[in-house]
Design a protein around this motif. Sequence first.
Motif, PDB file in Angstrom:
ATOM      1  N   GLN A 200      10.912 -15.757  -3.185  1.00 31.98           N
ATOM      2  CA  GLN A 200      10.297 -14.428  -3.070  1.00 31.98           C
ATOM      3  C   GLN A 200       9.227 -14.229  -4.135  1.00 31.98           C
ATOM      4  N   THR A 204       5.133 -13.708  -3.540  1.00 34.33           N
ATOM      5  CA  THR A 204       4.392 -12.559  -4.064  1.00 34.33           C
ATOM      6  C   THR A 204       3.208 -13.005  -4.900  1.00 34.33           C
ATOM      7  N   ALA A 217       6.781  -9.308   3.456  1.00 37.76           N
ATOM      8  CA  ALA A 217       8.061 -10.002   3.355  1.00 37.76           C
ATOM      9  C   ALA A 217       8.127 -11.212   4.273  1.00 37.76           C
ATOM     10  N   ASP A 218       7.364 -11.177   5.394  1.00 39.99           N
ATOM     11  CA  ASP A 218       7.434 -12.274   6.356  1.00 39.99           C
ATOM     12  C   ASP A 218       6.365 -13.334   6.110  1.00 39.99           C
TER      13      ASP A 218
END
Length: 415
Positions: A200, A204, A217-218
């Motif tokens: 994650q 980002t 998020a995808d």
Amino acid sequence: MKVRWAYCLMLPLLQAAWAGAQQSASPPMTLPQALDFAHKQNPSLLSAAQHVEAVKAGEITAGLRQNPVLTGSGQMVTLGPDNPNGPDFYTAGVQRLFERGNKRGVRLDLARATTSLTDSQRVDLQRQTDFAIKQAFTRMLFAKDALRVSEDNLTGYRRTVELMQVRLDAGQMSRNDFARIELQLAGFESDTDNARLALQQASTQLQSLMGIERPKADFDVTGALDTPAPALTLDDLRQKALDTRPDVKAASQQVAVNQASVRLAYANGTTDPTLEGEYEHSGHANTAGFNLQIPLRVFDRNQGEKERAKYELESSKLALTATRNQAIADVDQSYEAYQTAQAQAARYRDKYLDEARRVRDNLEFSYRNGQGTLLDYLSALQDYRSVNLQSLTANAQLQLAIHQLSYVTYTEILP
């Protein structure tokens, strides 16, 4: 009426299909796609491009010629039929400064050299941004593979715990031995959680470098860490760095800028005459004349700017030498790191990873059949987890080393 009923029946299906399309994940991005997206969306790169255009507009200003000046005056002008002061006197003229010493041409050379320098600085910023994106992309690939390995290890070890539970229930092992095996499950679960968090964070960071304002998020990427290592020679890499690196070009263009500054300083030391043509009207008489002004450069001949420009030129030449030397040093250091990373990745790929897997499988089979100790099995399990992660790390380090070589030579080494 039938059409209306059909529409009412189809509307929920259409809405569901639209919602599914909206919620579907975006296709994974390749590295070239990520770089191309950043070139179009990264605000720092877009800002640098606009700055180049602003500097280029200075070429228009540098090429402008001196404007003529219109002058006019009137004397002894009386408003009325009688003029006791004599005839009215009017003058009108046009004057213009004529530059000598090819000032306009030198200004244009300086402005164009400054534009080239600024554009090379923009390209160097793009080179740095591309390198950061490549690093982040590789880290995300590593995080994806690390998560996959962690989940596979967790799934496999859970099956082992389930089998040990069967042996415990059958009285074939002690409660303490089972507890020691089950406690290892916490390490696998922790590895998976940490790998998911790392993925994650890498996602980002990559999206931020690409210029995505709000990370998705995808967001996903696709690629392989175990890319084939290209055949490289140190001499070729050194030459490529000297020929293509934008910071080396910028240092060379800074020399050109300072050379133009020296020529402009000497040009500004020349005298610029001002010539004026004049028309005069006095009563019934009309006359013409001219005026010539030539400044006498007795004291101020722009000596200070000439000296400053010459020292700046010598300074930029030394800076160019330093930049070229630094480019060679960067290539040498990156090439050494590449060779080391290549050797490490090859060792894990060709030997240690298969060996650790074979030892783990053999000791697991032995322990399940009562021919090995629990301590040996747990140690082999820990070794496999460690070697597997180290193998992924070695592949990632090799790819990062190749990206580093691409960065210091400003060439695309990976296909």
